[in-house]
Design an enzyme around this catalytic site. Structure first.
Site, PDB file in Angstrom:
ATOM      1  N   THR A  14       6.123  -6.784   7.819  1.00 42.47           N
ATOM      2  CA  THR A  14       5.125  -7.471   6.998  1.00 42.47           C
ATOM      3  C   THR A  14       5.604  -7.677   5.567  1.00 42.47           C
ATOM      4  O   THR A  14       5.536  -8.781   5.020  1.00 42.47           O
ATOM      5  CB  THR A  14       3.816  -6.671   6.991  1.00 42.47           C
ATOM      6  OG1 THR A  14       3.321  -6.567   8.334  1.00 42.47           O
ATOM      7  CG2 THR A  14       2.764  -7.354   6.135  1.00 42.47           C
ATOM      8  N   VAL A  15       6.128  -6.611   4.951  1.00 43.78           N
ATOM      9  CA  VAL A  15       6.521  -6.701   3.544  1.00 43.78           C
ATOM     10  C   VAL A  15       7.790  -7.527   3.390  1.00 43.78           C
ATOM     11  O   VAL A  15       7.877  -8.411   2.519  1.00 43.78           O
ATOM     12  CB  VAL A  15       6.710  -5.300   2.944  1.00 43.78           C
ATOM     13  CG1 VAL A  15       7.140  -5.402   1.485  1.00 43.78           C
ATOM     14  CG2 VAL A  15       5.425  -4.504   3.054  1.00 43.78           C
ATOM     15  N   LYS A 107       8.323   5.250   0.076  1.00 44.35           N
ATOM     16  CA  LYS A 107       7.815   6.442  -0.606  1.00 44.35           C
ATOM     17  C   LYS A 107       8.306   7.737   0.030  1.00 44.35           C
ATOM     18  O   LYS A 107       8.564   8.721  -0.658  1.00 44.35           O
ATOM     19  CB  LYS A 107       6.287   6.425  -0.635  1.00 44.35           C
ATOM     20  CG  LYS A 107       5.657   6.202   0.719  1.00 44.35           C
ATOM     21  CD  LYS A 107       4.195   5.815   0.601  1.00 44.35           C
ATOM     22  CE  LYS A 107       3.666   5.263   1.915  1.00 44.35           C
ATOM     23  NZ  LYS A 107       4.183   3.906   2.182  1.00 44.35           N
ATOM     24  N   GLU A 131       8.311   0.143  -7.328  1.00 47.11           N
ATOM     25  CA  GLU A 131       6.909  -0.188  -7.589  1.00 47.11           C
ATOM     26  C   GLU A 131       6.107  -0.318  -6.301  1.00 47.11           C
ATOM     27  O   GLU A 131       4.952   0.108  -6.215  1.00 47.11           O
ATOM     28  CB  GLU A 131       6.808  -1.483  -8.396  1.00 47.11           C
ATOM     29  CG  GLU A 131       5.401  -1.830  -8.860  1.00 47.11           C
ATOM     30  CD  GLU A 131       4.884  -0.843  -9.888  1.00 47.11           C
ATOM     31  OE1 GLU A 131       4.018  -0.023  -9.516  1.00 47.11           O
ATOM     32  OE2 GLU A 131       5.326  -0.885 -11.046  1.00 47.11           O
ATOM     33  N   VAL A 134       4.196   2.782  -4.244  1.00 45.32           N
ATOM     34  CA  VAL A 134       2.988   3.482  -4.685  1.00 45.32           C
ATOM     35  C   VAL A 134       1.869   2.479  -4.957  1.00 45.32           C
ATOM     36  O   VAL A 134       1.999   1.613  -5.819  1.00 45.32           O
ATOM     37  CB  VAL A 134       3.255   4.297  -5.972  1.00 45.32           C
ATOM     38  CG1 VAL A 134       1.995   5.048  -6.390  1.00 45.32           C
ATOM     39  CG2 VAL A 134       4.412   5.257  -5.768  1.00 45.32           C
ATOM     40  N   ILE A 138      -0.699  -2.592  -7.139  1.00 41.14           N
ATOM     41  CA  ILE A 138      -1.066  -2.064  -8.460  1.00 41.14           C
ATOM     42  C   ILE A 138       0.208  -1.680  -9.221  1.00 41.14           C
ATOM     43  O   ILE A 138       1.006  -0.882  -8.725  1.00 41.14           O
ATOM     44  CB  ILE A 138      -1.974  -0.827  -8.331  1.00 41.14           C
ATOM     45  CG1 ILE A 138      -3.251  -1.181  -7.559  1.00 41.14           C
ATOM     46  CG2 ILE A 138      -2.319  -0.269  -9.690  1.00 41.14           C
ATOM     47  CD1 ILE A 138      -4.138   0.024  -7.280  1.00 41.14           C
ATOM     48  N   GLY A 189      -5.164  -2.310  12.753  1.00 38.37           N
ATOM     49  CA  GLY A 189      -3.768  -2.174  12.328  1.00 38.37           C
ATOM     50  C   GLY A 189      -3.590  -1.442  11.018  1.00 38.37           C
ATOM     51  O   GLY A 189      -2.540  -1.538  10.377  1.00 38.37           O
ATOM     52  N   LYS A 207       3.095   9.535  -2.506  1.00 37.95           N
ATOM     53  CA  LYS A 207       2.861   8.709  -3.695  1.00 37.95           C
ATOM     54  C   LYS A 207       2.534   9.575  -4.906  1.00 37.95           C
ATOM     55  O   LYS A 207       3.029   9.337  -6.021  1.00 37.95           O
ATOM     56  CB  LYS A 207       1.728   7.723  -3.417  1.00 37.95           C
ATOM     57  CG  LYS A 207       2.002   6.771  -2.266  1.00 37.95           C
ATOM     58  CD  LYS A 207       0.758   5.981  -1.886  1.00 37.95           C
ATOM     59  CE  LYS A 207       0.989   5.127  -0.650  1.00 37.95           C
ATOM     60  NZ  LYS A 207      -0.238   4.422  -0.205  1.00 37.95           N
ATOM     61  N   GLY A 304      -0.621  -4.438   2.398  1.00 33.84           N
ATOM     62  CA  GLY A 304      -0.687  -5.829   2.832  1.00 33.84           C
ATOM     63  C   GLY A 304       0.528  -6.615   2.392  1.00 33.84           C
ATOM     64  O   GLY A 304       1.241  -6.237   1.456  1.00 33.84           O
TER      65      GLY A 304
END
Length: 428
Positions: A14-15, A107, A131, A134, A138, A189, A207, A304
């Site tokens: 996904t990422v 992580k 980045e 975690v 954000i 999921g 995290k 996501g």
């Protein structure tokens, strides 16, 4: 314009797919903002022919992520495979050894091997950026390492696992129990392949350990994080806590005390009217407290494709612009091994008990609490129709040892119909 910054991406889930889409679709805006173009040279994943909904044409393919990390046409190795060891760690080490910068969302790898990897990167003149590891989209790592660099951080606190927050808020909204909402989260999921990473607090604990290292100038110490999951939280707890003006969250807290570094990831009660208390669904929130800024609240999507890929690209853009910040905000060689606090800072606690409905039962409980040095702030007994009396107690601030002593004494009494529940109440 300067020479392009060339990426090698390992992991096309996904990422990884989200990162490819951003690089392909936003090439012009990335080049304007970085002062140089950002391109992809090569990619690697377990399965080559799967339809990922994005074109991989023009990119070299490597079956072995370590080979990808060593390619001469890769400047930045983007590690999105996951896993604390195995291919992810081997490829990251290979990238550093061959002069590559690293951007990762991993992580677990950093929580277990962050210090060693940071030292290796520092010695090689390379950077590791994380980045995306975690709180998803954000920018909390950037906030700590850059925005709050002039602050002495006093506390880091937050809801850092969207799956747990989804389950807890859905329990309250729907009246369904933990098991039903666990199954719902699984169907959507939201759960990791090993669900305990989510509901057991392990994912969020990773995290917290990374943020604590930055905030307090310590070597990452995941083993020092006290972990407790949400599996034992019941609808009764959620409803009774609400009656007392609280909501239950899987809350991470890290703070430096006179006894050492305190790191906790556990279900806690927070005031319902607080920012953390109002947090719904899969959203994450991190609260940072510093001596100059007092309190900063960061809220946003914790997972996501879009949010996490956005965080990956924030690190890529920093590298493209020439930013060279140490992995944990200061040179790894300067990071201390911090003593562990051992016991938690005193706090009020919520106690839920089911007492046998007979004279003197509540008095015996109160006596046990008093003898252990735990004083009662408020108490509520609910109407009941059977032989079991539901009782809620909120204590004044107490330490964990005193509470454990009191609960051990209460369990030895002949008044309990079920094991008592104790949850910490965190000041926000």
């Amino acid at each position: 314009m300067s020479t392009p910054l060339r990426l090698g991406i390992a992991g096309l889930g996904t990422v990884g797919t989200g990162v490819v889409r951003i690089v392909r679709q936003k090439a012009e805006i990335l080049a304007r903002r970085a002062g140089r173009s950002v391109t992809i040279s090569a990619v690697s994943a377990r399965t080559r022919d799967r339809d990922r909904g994005v074109s991989l044409s023009g990119y070299a393919w490597e079956d072995d992520p370590v080979a990808l990390a060593r390619r001469d046409d890769v400047d930045v190795f983007v590690e999105l495979m996951g896993g604390s060891d195995g291919p992810a760690k081997a490829a990251t080490e290979a990238a550093i050894a061959t002069g590559k910068d690293v951007v990762t969302a991993n992580k677990a790898m950093l929580a277990h091997h962050g210090q060693a990897l940071a030292l290796a990167a520092e010695e090689a003149g390379r950077v590791i950026r994380f980045e995306a590891a975690v709180a998803g989209g954000i920018p909390v790592v950037k906030t700590l390492t850059e925005g709050l660099a002039a602050n002495e951080i006093t506390r880091v606190m937050g809801v850092m696992n969207g799956t747990c927050n989804y389950i807890l808020t859905r329990m309250e909204a729907t009246g369904q129990g933990y098991n039903a909402l666990f199954e719902e989260a699984d169907k959507l999921g939201y759960l990791e392949a090993d669900p305990n990473l989510d509901v057991g607090g392990v994912d969020a604990g990773h995290k917290l350990a990374l943020l604590a290292a930055i905030a307090f100038g310590c070597q990452v110490d995941f083993e020092g994080v006290t972990l407790e999951g949400i599996q034992d939280i019941t609808l009764d707890d959620i409803h009774r806590a609400a009656d007392m003006g609280y909501r239950i969250k899987l809350l991470g807290v890290a703070q430096m005390t006179g006894r050492g570094l305190e790191q906790r990831m556990s279900p806690c009660l927070v005031p319902a009217a607080s920012p953390l208390g109002q947090l719904e669904g899969g959203t994450n929130m991190v609260v940072l407290e510093g001596d100059q800024v007092e309190q900063i609240v960061l809220r946003g999507p914790g997972a996501g494709m879009g949010p996490t890929a956005s965080a990956v690209m924030a690190d890529v853009m920093d590298i493209a612009r020439g930013s060279r910040i140490s992995t944990f905000g200061q040179p790894a060689a300067h990071l201390d091994t911090c003593a562990r606090a051992g016991t938690a800072t005193p706090a009020p606690y919520y106690l839920r008990m089911a007492l046998r409905d007979k004279p003197g039962a509540l008095a015996k409980v109160a006596t046990c609490l008093g003898e252990a040095g735990v004083s009662i702030d408020r108490m509520r007994q609910y109407r009941h129709e059977d032989t079991t009396a539901p009782v809620l107690i909120v204590t004044h601030k107490t330490n964990g040892d005193a509470l454990d002593t009191a609960l051990a004494g209460i369990r030895r009494l002949d008044v309990l119909a079920a094991d008592p529940v104790a949850l910490r109440i965190e000041a926000v």
